[in-house]
Motif scaffolding. Structure first.
Motif, PDB file in Angstrom:
ATOM      1  N   GLU A  41      -9.906  20.101 -18.649  1.00 58.33           N
ATOM      2  CA  GLU A  41      -9.059  18.921 -18.711  1.00 58.33           C
ATOM      3  C   GLU A  41      -9.841  17.715 -18.220  1.00 58.33           C
ATOM      4  N   PHE A  42      -9.549  16.566 -18.801  1.00 56.21           N
ATOM      5  CA  PHE A  42     -10.225  15.335 -18.412  1.00 56.21           C
ATOM      6  C   PHE A  42      -9.548  14.739 -17.189  1.00 56.21           C
ATOM      7  N   ALA A  43     -10.289  13.936 -16.445  1.00 54.62           N
ATOM      8  CA  ALA A  43      -9.793  13.398 -15.175  1.00 54.62           C
ATOM      9  C   ALA A  43      -8.728  12.336 -15.392  1.00 54.62           C
ATOM     10  N   LEU A  44      -7.686  12.393 -14.575  1.00 53.58           N
ATOM     11  CA  LEU A  44      -6.786  11.253 -14.430  1.00 53.58           C
ATOM     12  C   LEU A  44      -7.405  10.274 -13.445  1.00 53.58           C
ATOM     13  N   ALA A  45      -8.058  10.830 -12.433  1.00 52.85           N
ATOM     14  CA  ALA A  45      -8.847  10.041 -11.482  1.00 52.85           C
ATOM     15  C   ALA A  45      -9.872  10.967 -10.861  1.00 52.85           C
ATOM     16  N   SER A  46     -11.063  10.470 -10.647  1.00 57.39           N
ATOM     17  CA  SER A  46     -12.088  11.257  -9.973  1.00 57.39           C
ATOM     18  C   SER A  46     -12.940  10.325  -9.127  1.00 57.39           C
ATOM     19  N   GLN A  92      -9.604   5.348   4.384  1.00 58.47           N
ATOM     20  CA  GLN A  92      -8.426   4.740   3.798  1.00 58.47           C
ATOM     21  C   GLN A  92      -8.669   3.276   3.442  1.00 58.47           C
ATOM     22  N   LEU A  93      -9.348   2.556   4.335  1.00 58.72           N
ATOM     23  CA  LEU A  93      -9.652   1.148   4.059  1.00 58.72           C
ATOM     24  C   LEU A  93     -10.559   1.019   2.829  1.00 58.72           C
ATOM     25  N   ALA A  94     -11.528   1.913   2.727  1.00 56.25           N
ATOM     26  CA  ALA A  94     -12.420   1.888   1.565  1.00 56.25           C
ATOM     27  C   ALA A  94     -11.650   2.197   0.288  1.00 56.25           C
ATOM     28  N   ALA A  95     -10.727   3.139   0.369  1.00 49.05           N
ATOM     29  CA  ALA A  95      -9.930   3.496  -0.802  1.00 49.05           C
ATOM     30  C   ALA A  95      -9.064   2.331  -1.256  1.00 49.05           C
ATOM     31  N   GLU A  96      -8.515   1.599  -0.306  1.00 51.32           N
ATOM     32  CA  GLU A  96      -7.727   0.414  -0.648  1.00 51.32           C
ATOM     33  C   GLU A  96      -8.597  -0.610  -1.377  1.00 51.32           C
ATOM     34  N   ALA A  97      -9.814  -0.790  -0.887  1.00 56.03           N
ATOM     35  CA  ALA A  97     -10.730  -1.744  -1.517  1.00 56.03           C
ATOM     36  C   ALA A  97     -11.122  -1.287  -2.918  1.00 56.03           C
ATOM     37  N   ALA A  98     -11.212   0.030  -3.116  1.00 56.90           N
ATOM     38  CA  ALA A  98     -11.665   0.579  -4.398  1.00 56.90           C
ATOM     39  C   ALA A  98     -10.713   0.255  -5.545  1.00 56.90           C
ATOM     40  N   PRO A 155      -3.087  -2.035 -14.513  1.00 55.87           N
ATOM     41  CA  PRO A 155      -2.432  -0.899 -15.182  1.00 55.87           C
ATOM     42  C   PRO A 155      -1.697  -1.310 -16.442  1.00 55.87           C
ATOM     43  N   GLN A 156      -1.486  -0.333 -17.299  1.00 56.45           N
ATOM     44  CA  GLN A 156      -0.734  -0.522 -18.530  1.00 56.45           C
ATOM     45  C   GLN A 156       0.699  -0.007 -18.340  1.00 56.45           C
ATOM     46  N   SER A 157       1.443   0.112 -19.406  1.00 57.14           N
ATOM     47  CA  SER A 157       2.866   0.441 -19.316  1.00 57.14           C
ATOM     48  C   SER A 157       3.142   1.826 -18.745  1.00 57.14           C
ATOM     49  N   GLU A 158       2.175   2.782 -18.887  1.00 57.39           N
ATOM     50  CA  GLU A 158       2.440   4.153 -18.466  1.00 57.39           C
ATOM     51  C   GLU A 158       1.488   4.683 -17.409  1.00 57.39           C
ATOM     52  N   ASN A 159       0.480   3.909 -16.993  1.00 56.97           N
ATOM     53  CA  ASN A 159      -0.527   4.480 -16.096  1.00 56.97           C
ATOM     54  C   ASN A 159      -0.639   3.783 -14.740  1.00 56.97           C
ATOM     55  N   GLY A 160       0.421   3.105 -14.317  1.00 54.57           N
ATOM     56  CA  GLY A 160       0.389   2.467 -13.010  1.00 54.57           C
ATOM     57  C   GLY A 160       0.199   3.450 -11.871  1.00 54.57           C
ATOM     58  N   PHE A 161       0.621   4.709 -12.073  1.00 58.29           N
ATOM     59  CA  PHE A 161       0.450   5.733 -11.045  1.00 58.29           C
ATOM     60  C   PHE A 161      -1.013   5.970 -10.691  1.00 58.29           C
ATOM     61  N   LYS A 162      -1.921   5.585 -11.604  1.00 56.35           N
ATOM     62  CA  LYS A 162      -3.344   5.826 -11.356  1.00 56.35           C
ATOM     63  C   LYS A 162      -3.874   5.019 -10.176  1.00 56.35           C
ATOM     64  N   ILE A 163      -3.237   3.925  -9.844  1.00 54.13           N
ATOM     65  CA  ILE A 163      -3.705   3.132  -8.699  1.00 54.13           C
ATOM     66  C   ILE A 163      -3.597   3.962  -7.426  1.00 54.13           C
ATOM     67  N   GLU A 164      -2.437   4.518  -7.181  1.00 54.71           N
ATOM     68  CA  GLU A 164      -2.249   5.344  -5.990  1.00 54.71           C
ATOM     69  C   GLU A 164      -3.058   6.631  -6.080  1.00 54.71           C
ATOM     70  N   LEU A 165      -3.117   7.220  -7.272  1.00 50.98           N
ATOM     71  CA  LEU A 165      -3.873   8.460  -7.437  1.00 50.98           C
ATOM     72  C   LEU A 165      -5.353   8.241  -7.158  1.00 50.98           C
ATOM     73  N   ALA A 166      -5.917   7.153  -7.695  1.00 51.57           N
ATOM     74  CA  ALA A 166      -7.328   6.849  -7.467  1.00 51.57           C
ATOM     75  C   ALA A 166      -7.596   6.569  -5.999  1.00 51.57           C
ATOM     76  N   LYS A 167      -6.674   5.870  -5.367  1.00 51.10           N
ATOM     77  CA  LYS A 167      -6.819   5.565  -3.944  1.00 51.10           C
ATOM     78  C   LYS A 167      -6.906   6.850  -3.122  1.00 51.10           C
TER      79      LYS A 167
END
Length: 334
Positions: free
Chosen positions: A244-249, A296-302, A308-320
């Motif tokens: 499976e391809f990454a949603l976030a890595s 955590q601070l670095a993740a916030e900066a990242a 985000p688009q209409s369906e992938n806003g969850f990726k912000i928190e997931l990537a963090k």
């Protein structure tokens, strides 16, 4: 599938000459180099790629992993993903690369897929692979059906009004964190391109995914010598555990001394139109203490600047969360 000619190159020079029969942009060119064919043959069957000629480069002497004077590794473009992932020096000194490769595809595909082919792997965007949908990457000027369409798996960084497709490769994310150098031979001789400059964001020309020109042949990738005491790792979050391809890595390289971060490199996958270097996160870490609060601070900066688009806003928190956990994992290594 349309008919095509097939040639086997006996030298890099011959491959380049055959490649120069195409005077169009690299993507959609009428001549294609083929190694493992794990992506190209699929796209040809779908009618997304339709080269008039394939040039088999499997007999070129580009399948070795060797040490570089002064440290570092030279990885031939034809080195198979399985061999690279299991190479002793890669496992010991570039763990992030080994882990990234092993997290991708299946064992059978890794046995065929090559370093050069993985470097040039094309997006898995549904609309790119569907000839009945508009796609500026496949057919410039036709539009981007993913914007406002099914875009849950697509990019939140590096997008434009013309394209939001992600770069699908795990290997490319690790190479970005390692600051690899891509070696290319073409009509004008040899040149070296830093991995961070090799991939292009879509902008107004989403059909151009990298800096390769007609006839250009990737010969090898060079990994710089690891910093003393550095450690690395790769974390991939996806819908299922395998194939499976990454949603976030996140690919992370850290050097920690005296309880503080002295060097940091972070790249993210599954979220960008190219492997996404998190430079703001790196800068936030330099001199920071080896603590969960720093991660955590670095993740916030990242994730700052994400679109985000209409369906992938969850990726912000997931990537963090992915970046924070990857940093914690690597920092905990002995």
């Amino acid at each position: 599938m349309q008919t095509f000619a097939f040639n086997r190159a006996s030298s890099a020079e011959q491959a380049i000459r055959l490649g120069l029969a195409s005077q169009t942009a690299q993507q959609g060119a009428s001549v294609r180099f083929i190694a493992g064919g794990t992506t190209l043959t699929d796209l040809m069957k779908l009618g997304v790629e339709y080269p008039q000629q394939l040039v088999d480069i499997n007999h070129l002497p580009l399948a070795e992993v060797s040490a570089v004077s002064g440290g570092g590794l030279k990885v031939g473009a034809l080195v198979r993903n399985s061999d690279l992932a299991q190479h002793a020096a890669v496992k010991a000194e570039y763990a992030v690369l080994s882990q990234a490769l092993l997290s991708g595809a299946s064992a059978q595909l890794r046995n065929m897929a090559s370093t050069g082919g993985n470097l040039l792997q094309r997006t898995r965007c549904t609309y790119f692979r569907d000839n009945h949908s508009p796609c500026n990457k496949r057919e410039p000027g036709s539009g981007c059906a993913a914007i406002g369409g099914i875009n849950r798996t697509l990019a939140i960084f590096g997008t434009s009004e013309h394209c939001i497709a992600t770069n699908p490769s795990d290997m490319n994310v690790a190479l970005t964190a390692l600051e690899a150098q891509v070696h290319i031979r073409g009509r004008d001789g040899e040149r070296v391109v830093p991995i961070g400059e090799f991939f292009l964001v879509p902008g107004d020309t989403p059909e151009k995914e990298n800096v390769l020109q007609p006839g250009d042949l990737v010969t090898h990738v060079e990994l710089p010598a690891p910093r003393s005491g550095s450690r690395s790792g790769y974390l991939k979050l996806r819908d299922r555990a395998s194939y499976e391809f990454a949603l976030a890595s996140a690919a992370v390289v850290l050097q920690i001394d005296g309880g503080r971060v002295r060097h940091a490199r972070i790249a993210m996958g599954g979220v960008g139109t190219k492997p996404w270097r998190a430079t703001a996160a790196e800068q936030a870490l330099i001199g920071a203490p080896d603590t969960a609060a720093s991660w955590q601070l670095a993740a916030e900066a990242a994730v700052k600047g994400a679109q985000p688009q209409s369906e992938n806003g969850f990726k912000i928190e997931l990537a963090k969360r992915c970046v924070a956990q990857a940093l914690a994992n690597v920092a905990a290594l002995a």
